[in-house]
Enzyme design. Sequence first.
Site, PDB file in Angstrom:
ATOM      1  CG  ASP A 185      -0.454  -3.848   2.478  1.00  0.00           C
ATOM      2  OD1 ASP A 185      -0.777  -3.095   3.423  1.00  0.00           O
ATOM      3  OD2 ASP A 185       0.207  -3.463   1.492  1.00  0.00           O
ATOM      4  CB  SER A 218       1.944   1.376   6.455  1.00  0.00           C
ATOM      5  OG  SER A 218       0.716   1.787   7.021  1.00  0.00           O
ATOM      6  CG  HIS A 257      -2.155  -0.830   0.990  1.00  0.00           C
ATOM      7  ND1 HIS A 257      -3.073  -0.562  -0.001  1.00  0.00           N
ATOM      8  CD2 HIS A 257      -2.590  -1.942   1.613  1.00  0.00           C
ATOM      9  CE1 HIS A 257      -4.020  -1.486   0.038  1.00  0.00           C
ATOM     10  NE2 HIS A 257      -3.751  -2.328   0.998  1.00  0.00           N
TER      11      HIS A 257
HETATM   12  N1  LIG Z   1      -2.772   0.407  13.668  1.00  0.00           N
HETATM   13  C1  LIG Z   1      -3.497   1.397  12.941  1.00  0.00           C
HETATM   14  C2  LIG Z   1      -2.791   1.903  11.717  1.00  0.00           C
HETATM   15  C3  LIG Z   1      -1.567   1.373  11.272  1.00  0.00           C
HETATM   16  C4  LIG Z   1      -0.986   1.921  10.106  1.00  0.00           C
HETATM   17  C5  LIG Z   1      -1.614   2.973   9.420  1.00  0.00           C
HETATM   18  C6  LIG Z   1      -2.832   3.464   9.909  1.00  0.00           C
HETATM   19  N2  LIG Z   1      -3.540   4.501   9.344  1.00  0.00           N
HETATM   20  C7  LIG Z   1      -3.271   5.069   8.150  1.00  0.00           C
HETATM   21  O1  LIG Z   1      -2.391   4.680   7.433  1.00  0.00           O
HETATM   22  C8  LIG Z   1      -4.072   6.246   7.737  1.00  0.00           C
HETATM   23  C9  LIG Z   1      -4.331   6.408   6.373  1.00  0.00           C
HETATM   24  C10 LIG Z   1      -5.028   7.530   5.939  1.00  0.00           C
HETATM   25  C11 LIG Z   1      -5.440   8.513   6.833  1.00  0.00           C
HETATM   26  C12 LIG Z   1      -5.163   8.359   8.197  1.00  0.00           C
HETATM   27  N3  LIG Z   1      -5.446   9.164   9.258  1.00  0.00           N
HETATM   28  C13 LIG Z   1      -5.005   8.537  10.358  1.00  0.00           C
HETATM   29  C14 LIG Z   1      -5.137   9.158  11.704  1.00  0.00           C
HETATM   30  N4  LIG Z   1      -5.195   8.392  12.814  1.00  0.00           N
HETATM   31  O2  LIG Z   1      -5.214  10.381  11.755  1.00  0.00           O
HETATM   32  C15 LIG Z   1      -4.436   7.325  10.059  1.00  0.00           C
HETATM   33  C16 LIG Z   1      -4.512   7.223   8.658  1.00  0.00           C
HETATM   34  C17 LIG Z   1      -3.410   2.914  11.040  1.00  0.00           C
END
Ligand SMILES: NCc1cccc(NC(=O)c2cccc3[nH]c(C(N)=O)cc23)c1
Length: 232
Positions: A89, A183, A41
């Site tokens: 992913d 990520s 991703h």
């Molecule tokens: N373990 C949870 C986890 C792990 C990895 C990535 C994410 N999330 C996001 O990639 C994401 C993507 C887009 C807008 C977003 N806004 C927010 C935010 N909390 O403001 C997260 C995101 C969450």
Amino acid sequence: ILRGEETTPHQRPYMTSLQVAGEHICGGFLISDQWVLSAAHCLEDVGNETLQVLVGAHSLSEPERNKRLAGVQELFPHPNSSAGNPHDDLLLIQLKEKVSINSDVQFLAFQRQDRDVPAGTPCEVAGWGIISNTGKRPDKLHQVELAVLSRATCNTRTHYDGAVTEKLMCTESKRKDSCKGDSGGPLVCNGVAEGVVATGSRICGNWKKPGIYTRIGPYVTWIESVLAGAHR
Ligand SMILES: NCc1cccc(NC(=O)c2cccc3[nH]c(C(N)=O)cc23)c1
């Protein structure tokens, strides 16, 4: 990383920052001197700009002795990965050159057995992802300890309601959690990479939305075939 702490500098020398135009977009980790494992991703954030891989870093901005920005030779997203699909992913990145291994640049072993990590096992995740839900981005690497959550619990209706397959694993997410920008980084349990941070929901730190990680064990054959088949 939400509610974690700054990593002791260079204590996680396998960590890499995937960068576009000098900006951190995702985590990843060295599995050899020429290969990085991350999340497919992460490529969604890369248009036709050049992807680079930062190794040996603690601070994203400050000069550091063994910090190097490596070029990408070739990208191998998992063939079944696709936008909006949380499955498969994974992304393998072949670096243009072998990185020199030193105290700040090391690779991390990954789990080769396809066996679930027991629920409750304490694992660690690190990254340069946001450290607050207001989106504050850190300059320095952060980490947090998270306990593995059973798939049964992770699949209850209030959580992911059956969406978590045996190729995924969950961690608790009550306040402490991985988040946007983490990520691709490794979930390390007992010193071995067991999972890769999946691009989770937009929600971080909410106990009803546990962190989701792509388990590495089920993909060892794919990883080996890519590493064996690639040239240069
Ligand atoms: N373990 C949870 C986890 C792990 C990895 C990535 C994410 N999330 C996001 O990639 C994401 C993507 C887009 C807008 C977003 N806004 C927010 C935010 N909390 O403001 C997260 C995101 C969450």
